[in-house]
Design a protein around this motif. Structure first.
Motif, PDB file in Angstrom:
ATOM      1  N   GLN A 199       1.290  -1.082  -0.078  1.00 45.73           N
ATOM      2  CA  GLN A 199      -0.410   0.301   0.223  1.00 45.73           C
ATOM      3  C   GLN A 199       0.663   1.322   0.071  1.00 45.73           C
ATOM      4  N   SER A 258      -4.368  10.632  -1.473  1.00 47.66           N
ATOM      5  CA  SER A 258      -4.617   9.343  -2.927  1.00 47.66           C
ATOM      6  C   SER A 258      -3.330   7.539  -1.707  1.00 47.66           C
ATOM      7  N   PHE A 313      -3.184   4.006  -3.218  1.00 45.71           N
ATOM      8  CA  PHE A 313      -2.850   2.731  -4.430  1.00 45.71           C
ATOM      9  C   PHE A 313      -2.745   1.336  -3.778  1.00 45.71           C
ATOM     10  N   LYS A 314      -3.140   0.371  -3.547  1.00 39.61           N
ATOM     11  CA  LYS A 314      -2.629  -0.560  -2.742  1.00 39.61           C
ATOM     12  C   LYS A 314      -2.968  -1.966  -3.799  1.00 39.61           C
ATOM     13  N   ALA A 345      -5.357  -4.610  -7.842  1.00 43.43           N
ATOM     14  CA  ALA A 345      -5.172  -3.292  -8.104  1.00 43.43           C
ATOM     15  C   ALA A 345      -5.895  -2.403  -7.528  1.00 43.43           C
ATOM     16  N   PHE A 361      -6.910   2.136  -6.318  1.00 45.44           N
ATOM     17  CA  PHE A 361      -6.826   3.403  -6.267  1.00 45.44           C
ATOM     18  C   PHE A 361      -8.054   4.566  -5.456  1.00 45.44           C
ATOM     19  N   ASN A 411      -9.095   8.062  -3.802  1.00 48.87           N
ATOM     20  CA  ASN A 411      -8.326   9.551  -3.888  1.00 48.87           C
ATOM     21  C   ASN A 411     -10.153  10.116  -3.229  1.00 48.87           C
TER      22      ASN A 411
END
Length: 380
Positions: free
Chosen positions: A106, A112, A114-115, A141, A143, A145
Motif C-alpha cells: 500500500q 491518495s 494505491f494498494k 489493484a 486506487f 482519492n
C-alpha cells in the motif's frame, strides 16, 4: 502467472525474510472464530457442520508512505463435516484449509491511496461477504482519492478471488477469465444526512458484461425518532439477452428511546434476472439466504424487518432482529424466509451471533428447510 500473484508471492517472501527486523514496527491483529451450522431439510435429513479457525493479519508501519500487509485465514473441521452447502465452511471436497488471503503493498500520498495484491475489498458488487469462516478476498489493484471535498473516487482492476462466494472457496480463480473486471466508483457525502454513490463494473464478454449502479441514502433524526430512506437502481447488461433493470427502495424508522427499528424494502428486476455480483450483493431486500437473484427474470422481493437494541433495558451489546422476505418469480410463485437474528457483543474483544431461519424456497430452486447458524469471534 499474472502480475498480481507475482507481487503477492514477492511480498510474502519479503515479510518472511524481514520479520525479525520489522518486529518492532509490525501491527498484528485478527480474530479466532468458531462456527456451527444445522440444516434440517424437508423430505431429507438433518445436516450438521462446524469449524474453528480465524484470521491473522500483519501490517508494517508506513515508511515514506509505503506499507506491506498479509493475512492468513484458516478453517478446520471439529466434530461434524456434513454441510448441505448454503454457507461453505471449508474448501473443495470438504477439506480444512489455510489460505494466504491477503498479501499487498500500500502506498499513501496525500489524499491518495494505491494498494496492489491480495486484499479485502468493499464495493457494492464485489465485497467480503463475511458470513462463514473465510470471507471473499481479491487479487487486485485499487486506487482511492479524496482530494475533492466529501468525495471518494475508486478505481479498481480485479483479477482473481477466493472465499465464500468464489468459484473455488479455497483457491484464487479468475474473475471473468482473462478479461477480469474493471471498477469505477464515486461516493459523495457533501449534503447533510445524504450519501450518494455511483459505480460501474466492466466485464468484457461475460454473460453480464457490465453493471451500472447508483444509490442514495438519506437518514434524519427528529427528536426521539429517526428515519431513513434509500433508493437503488442498477442496469445489468447481458451480452446476448435483454438487459436487467433493477429498482429497489427502503424505508426505516427508529424509536430512539426504546431502541426499536422497523424497516421495509422492495426490489424489482425487470426484463431479466438480477445479479448480486461477487459477494453478498447490495440490494436492500436481500436476506440471510434468499436474495433477489433467486427470483429470476422479472422477479420481486419484499422484506419486512424489526430490530431491538437491548441496551435500552440494560443489556449492553445485545440486539435482536426479526425479518421476513417474500420472493415472487415470473410465474407469480412465491418463496419465503423468516429469520431470527441475535447478536451479542460480550466485550470489545468477544462477540456471538446466532441466526435461525425457516426457508420455503422450492419455487426458486432452494430447499424447504430450517437452518441454525451460530458463530463466535474473539478479536485481538
Amino acid at each position: 502467472m499474472n502480475i498480481v500473484k507475482k507481487i503477492s508471492l514477492m511480498l510474502l517472501a519479503v515479510l518472511s525474510v524481514e520479520a525479525e527486523n520489522l518486529s518492532d514496527k509490525l501491527k498484528v491483529e485478527g480474530y479466532l472464530r468458531g462456527s456451527y451450522q444445522l440444516h434440517s431439510v424437508k423430505d431429507d435429513r438433518i445436516y450438521r457442520d462446524d469449524a474453528i479457525g480465524g484470521k491473522l493479519h500483519f501490517e508494517t508501519a508506513s515508511v515514506e508512505g509505503v506499507s506491506l500487509g498479509a493475512s492468513l485465514y484458516s478453517s478446520n473441521a471439529l466434530f461434524h463435516d456434513d454441510n448441505k452447502g448454503l454457507v461453505p465452511l471449508r474448501g473443495e471436497n470438504h477439506k480444512s484449509y489455510t489460505i494466504l488471503g491477503e498479501a499487498y503493498m500500500q502506498l499513501s500520498v496525500g489524499q491518495s491511496m494505491f494498494k496492489v495484491g491480495r486484499q479485502e475489498i468493499e464495493t457494492p458488487f464485489a465485497q467480503v461477504d463475511d458470513i462463514g469462516m473465510i470471507p471473499n478476498t481479491f487479487e487486485s489493484a485499487i486506487f482511492e482519492n479524496r482530494d475533492i471535498d466529501d468525495t471518494t473516487i475508486f478505481l479498481g482492476q480485479i483479477q482473481r478471488m477466493a472465499g465464500v462466494d468464489a468459484q473455488l472457496v479455497d483457491e484464487f480463480t479468475n474473475v471473468n477469465g482473462s478479461n477480469h473486471m474493471q471498477v469505477l466508483g464515486v461516493s459523495y457525502e457533501g449534503v447533510k444526512d445524504l450519501a450518494l454513490g455511483a459505480w460501474y463494473y466492466n466485464l468484457k464478454d461475460a454473460q453480464i458484461d457490465s453493471i451500472a449502479y447508483v444509490e442514495a441514502n438519506y437518514e434524519k433524526g427528529l427528536g426521539a425518532m429517526s428515519y431513513g430512506v434509500g433508493l437503488q437502481y442498477a442496469k445489468e447488461s447481458y451480452l446476448n439477452e435483454a438487459d436487467a433493470k433493477v429498482y429497489s427502495g427502503t424505508l426505516s424508522a427508529t424509536a430512539n428511546e426504546i431502541g426499536l427499528t422497523l424497516a421495509t424494502a422492495y426490489s424489482k428486476a425487470k426484463d431479466n434476472a438480477a445479479s448480486s455480483g461477487f459477494g453478498g450483493g447490495p440490494f436492500f431486500s436481500n436476506s440471510e439466504y434468499l436474495i433477489l437473484d433467486n427470483a429470476g427474470k422479472d422477479g420481486t422481493a419484499l422484506l419486512y424487518s424489526a430490530e431491538y437494541d437491548a441496551s435500552k433495558v440494560g443489556i449492553d451489546g445485545l440486539s435482536i432482529g426479526l425479518e421476513y422476505v417474500t420472493l415472487t418469480n415470473e410465474a407469480k410463485e412465491e418463496a419465503t424466509e423468516a429469520d431470527l437474528v441475535l447478536s451479542y457483543e460480550v466485550s470489545d474483544a468477544f462477540e456471538v451471533h446466532a441466526i435461525a431461519s425457516n426457508l420455503k424456497g422450492h419455487n426458486v430452486g432452494e430447499d424447504d428447510a430450517k437452518h441454525l447458524r451460530v458463530f463466535a469471534n474473539y478479536n485481538f
